[in-house]
Design a protein around this motif. Sequence first.
Motif, PDB file in Angstrom:
ATOM      1  N   GLY A  69       3.934   1.789  -3.073  1.00 30.11           N
ATOM      2  CA  GLY A  69       4.850   0.445  -2.254  1.00 30.11           C
ATOM      3  C   GLY A  69       4.935   0.523  -0.581  1.00 30.11           C
ATOM      4  N   GLU A 102       2.179   1.972   1.220  1.00 31.41           N
ATOM      5  CA  GLU A 102       1.290   1.081   1.544  1.00 31.41           C
ATOM      6  C   GLU A 102       1.204  -0.207   2.105  1.00 31.41           C
ATOM      7  OE1 GLU A 102      -2.415   1.225  -0.946  1.00 31.41           O
ATOM      8  OE2 GLU A 102      -1.728   3.532  -1.177  1.00 31.41           O
ATOM      9  N   PHE A 103       2.365  -1.741   1.923  1.00 30.62           N
ATOM     10  CA  PHE A 103       2.111  -2.463   2.400  1.00 30.62           C
ATOM     11  C   PHE A 103       3.219  -2.935   2.882  1.00 30.62           C
ATOM     12  CE2 PHE A 103       0.636  -1.540  -2.811  1.00 30.62           C
ATOM     13  CZ  PHE A 103      -0.115  -2.196  -2.143  1.00 30.62           C
ATOM     14  N   ARG A 104       4.534  -1.656   2.889  1.00 35.95           N
ATOM     15  CA  ARG A 104       5.782  -1.932   3.688  1.00 35.95           C
ATOM     16  C   ARG A 104       5.722  -1.120   4.286  1.00 35.95           C
ATOM     17  NH1 ARG A 104       9.063  -4.170  -1.218  1.00 35.95           N
ATOM     18  NH2 ARG A 104       7.710  -6.298  -1.907  1.00 35.95           N
ATOM     19  N   LEU A 133       6.414  -3.465  -5.618  1.00 34.93           N
ATOM     20  CA  LEU A 133       6.369  -2.693  -4.171  1.00 34.93           C
ATOM     21  C   LEU A 133       5.516  -3.011  -2.905  1.00 34.93           C
ATOM     22  CD1 LEU A 133       5.783   0.310  -5.998  1.00 34.93           C
ATOM     23  CD2 LEU A 133       7.787  -0.415  -5.021  1.00 34.93           C
ATOM     24  N   GLY A 134       4.692  -4.778  -2.830  1.00 30.49           N
ATOM     25  CA  GLY A 134       4.063  -5.197  -1.841  1.00 30.49           C
ATOM     26  C   GLY A 134       2.867  -5.534  -2.513  1.00 30.49           C
ATOM     27  N   ARG A 161      -4.322  -6.300  -5.292  1.00 30.80           N
ATOM     28  CA  ARG A 161      -4.978  -4.672  -4.816  1.00 30.80           C
ATOM     29  C   ARG A 161      -3.419  -4.245  -6.904  1.00 30.80           C
ATOM     30  NH1 ARG A 161      -3.975  -2.170  -0.013  1.00 30.80           N
ATOM     31  NH2 ARG A 161      -3.890  -0.508  -1.608  1.00 30.80           N
TER      32      ARG A 161
END
Lengths: 348, 653
Positions: free
Chosen positions: A103, A105-107, B561-562, B567
């Motif tokens: 997670g 990697e995105f936040r 998780l985004g 992706r």
Amino acid sequence: MTELRLEGVSKRYGTDDDETVALAGVDLTVRDGEFFTLVGPSGCGKTTTLRTIAGFETPTEGTVAFDGEAMTAVPPEDRDIGIVFQSYALFPHMSVAENVGYGLEFRDPPDGRSVDDRVAELLELVDLSGMGERAPDQLSGGQQQRVALARALAPAPDLLLLDEPLSALDAQLRESLRLQLKRIQSTLDITTVYVTHDQEEALAISDRLAVMSAGTVEQVGPPQEIYHEPATRFVAEFVGDNTVFDGRVSETTADGARVAVGDATFDLPALPPGTETVSFCLRPGTLTRDADRNRVTVAVDTCEFLGERVRVHGRWNGTAIVLGLESMPPETVTVGFAPEDVHVLETS
Amino acid sequence: MSRRDRFRGAVDRLSAVGDRVAAVSRLYTAVGSLRSWLEGHALAVLGIGTAAVLAVMLYLPVGVVFVNAGFEDGVPTFTHVADVLTDPFYFGFLADIFAEPFAIGSHLASLVGWVGAISISLSLEYPLSDLGIPLPVPWLGLETPGLRQGLFGFTAYQAGLSTIASVALGLPAAYVLANYEFRGRRTLRSLTILPFVLPGIMVAVGFYAMFGQAGTLNSLLGAVGLGPFAFVETSPLAIVILAHAFYNAPLVARITVAAWESVDRRAVETARSLGASERRAFRDVVVPQLAPAVLTGALLTFIFTFMTFPIVLALGGLQLATVEVWIYDRIQRLDYAEAATLAVLETILSLGLTYAYLRYESAQTGFSQAASPPPKEALFPDLQTALSPRRLAIVGYGLVTLVVFVGPLASLVVGSVTDGGGFTLDHYAFLLERQLEGESFQTLPLPAIRNSLLFAVATLAIAVPMGVVVSVLTARAGRLGTVVDTLAMVPLAVSGIVFGIGLLQGLVFGISLPGGWRFQVTGAVAIVVAHAVAAYPFVTRNVSPLLSGLDPAMVESARALGASRYRALLDVELPLVASGIVAGAAFAFAISIGEFSSTVILASGGESYTMPVAVERYLGRRSGPAIAMGTILLVVTAASFVVVDRVGGRFER
């Protein structure tokens, strides 16, 4: 610091002719930092509610808002949530550390920390320090569960969503992880929505809980209130053991009412004026052998020895009775209850 | 050079670098925005690309075949189809019925006449009297009057016999693999997939090398003073059926073993505890669970052998012509209308069968490994057990499989370096000589090898993305997925020959477009596309089960998780189905190398011939060069399969 609010959320599947209603107008407010539980039998809509909060389901009607900001049109990846599933859904092709770090990697990690530091911090939080290089399938079920929790928490989400995270574990592990989960949640002070079908678990862990049935919320409140003052017959029967009587008011006095159930008549506390029928419930502990009022003779069906007490399932006048006694009863047992122990469910 | 000049030079270089950095960063921003757009639309773009390839390269050619069969000078006509349907040469006795479908009386009369002519006799025979054993055996004689099958009838007849042979040869293998533990069992189980990727023409040549006049079997028999027997010449049908069994018996075995191992031993144990004997429990619990698998295998075998081509062409020739061979022959004679008509009828039949198969397959629950699979006993624990009748029967069966499965391949290799009796390199010398001195119009070995490898790599590059995209779309599309799946699986039901003439008539000859343009695809490109279209269903078939077996919570976790949907696909789904993609790639590669039917049509007259085509062309009076070329094909196929597997294996966990 997030308050979650659901307003009039409905979810229907299928066409007009063949429609399934999963949620029918759910209103909920989860306070900031609260451990909030959705509990109910399977198919009651608790998981659908959670998935709607996460954004995996789009409500047919109604809105989901985080801190007053409408989220209904926001895709899951932009909602800043952490979620743990019953199956854990760890990525089997990544190491434990890679799972936890995914997670990030995105936040960005909170407080300007590096990814590695954050991962180590989270693994420590869930007592898995030094396990980072392992593959998920090298871990036990309980360890996998904690990795899933660490992964969900790593990006410091606004909201933690837990979908029956403990139900794949054995009873003993479930209880110890429950305590750990509660401890971590209150340390982080993160708004948490927890889904379970286990009412005992829901009572034990929650700040407040919502009991759901058939796509609607039956009652919201803290565990003590849910347990002692069930709002509906469903809640009374679903949460804990309860004996429910349906009676007809035969006489009202200043300080009470006399209610006929079958061929017996019970003394109850005062009822609203004009009440004709009443449904009321009694917890097992309130039906005792030495109570001298409202006595009934119960035919015993089964007894379960639970250590401290014996749970007795019996029958009186066609009504299912649950008793909690100190010792094994003979084939029949006579018990009574005090009027003040009665909880009235509904009147008309 | 002074120090100052050097400094200036350095500054110039630096500023040049700076400019380049700026340019790169501008490019990077542009690429970045393009990338984020692509990320959002990647699947849609790839999906449209795949659909376009399928539309132009699959549906258009097949459509052209149908149009050619159903139209004459732009006018719809039924005459071609009617001509074929009512010609006894094609449909035998059915042709009369097709010609006059309502003359039920006369058809019934001929049926009665035919049934009346069947004679059944019972007599005592002494079949072993030649060996001096006067053992009387009651002999049931059944004589049926001749029945004209026609081309389609014969094709179905040989497919039926091949199916029976494949099931008969495959079931014992399934029994042994599912019930006994022995060294190499797992290897043997994985080897059952191998025949499927072996080029048909090579197997045919292998059977030649094994059963031919100068073949291995005759050499072996000659050593004990028997023969030589002309197996191929006297009973080509038997050899063709054996070759079909070579292909399909492992398929039957594979499917049946999977079903057998998914039988829950607790179900058997429950039946036993309820009073069923071991035999009874087998009949009541195991057999009903095996039957669908056996039927699935039989149905697939029938479909495959109905559309057989290279084996019959090489081993039987025109005297054993099946529909495919006849269509090929019509194309060689430039009789495209008749070829197209036959192709359409064949395709309708095979589509029907495939539809039946898919319906049947979807009605079955998937074979998953049971929680507690049946126990396996050791095959040869000690000498005494080894001599029990059941074990001896297994040994006997093992010998048969050696002759049928190992024999042809071994003979191929051995035959390529022997001549009559001695060791020789003449066959390879012939190939080398042809390579060095051959005329350009002749078939040269090296270009064949080069073409095969090039086409296979190109096929891989097209078929793998296509197959994966179809898998992903099917998995996402929900109920619509079945439709996508069925449409995308059409190549399995369209034979290589039909597809070949479709490509030939549609894309190779060219299609006129408005405005004087012509849409034309020729030579190597057409072949690669044909291979890719034939190969991608195997990628899909390997990837789809893995993809649909993934826990949906996995993707949802990634998104929570985004990760964007794209992706999540890249980070989670694709790595987890990597083994399926690699397996599919290996299949695609091997199928491209072995593809014969459409290649032989598309390569005729050109220089885009591949190894299988070369094998067929060398298959003249002397089989030596063809056997040598077939051996090279075997080596290249095996090597490429291993290489793809190794390279791909690194991506597996």
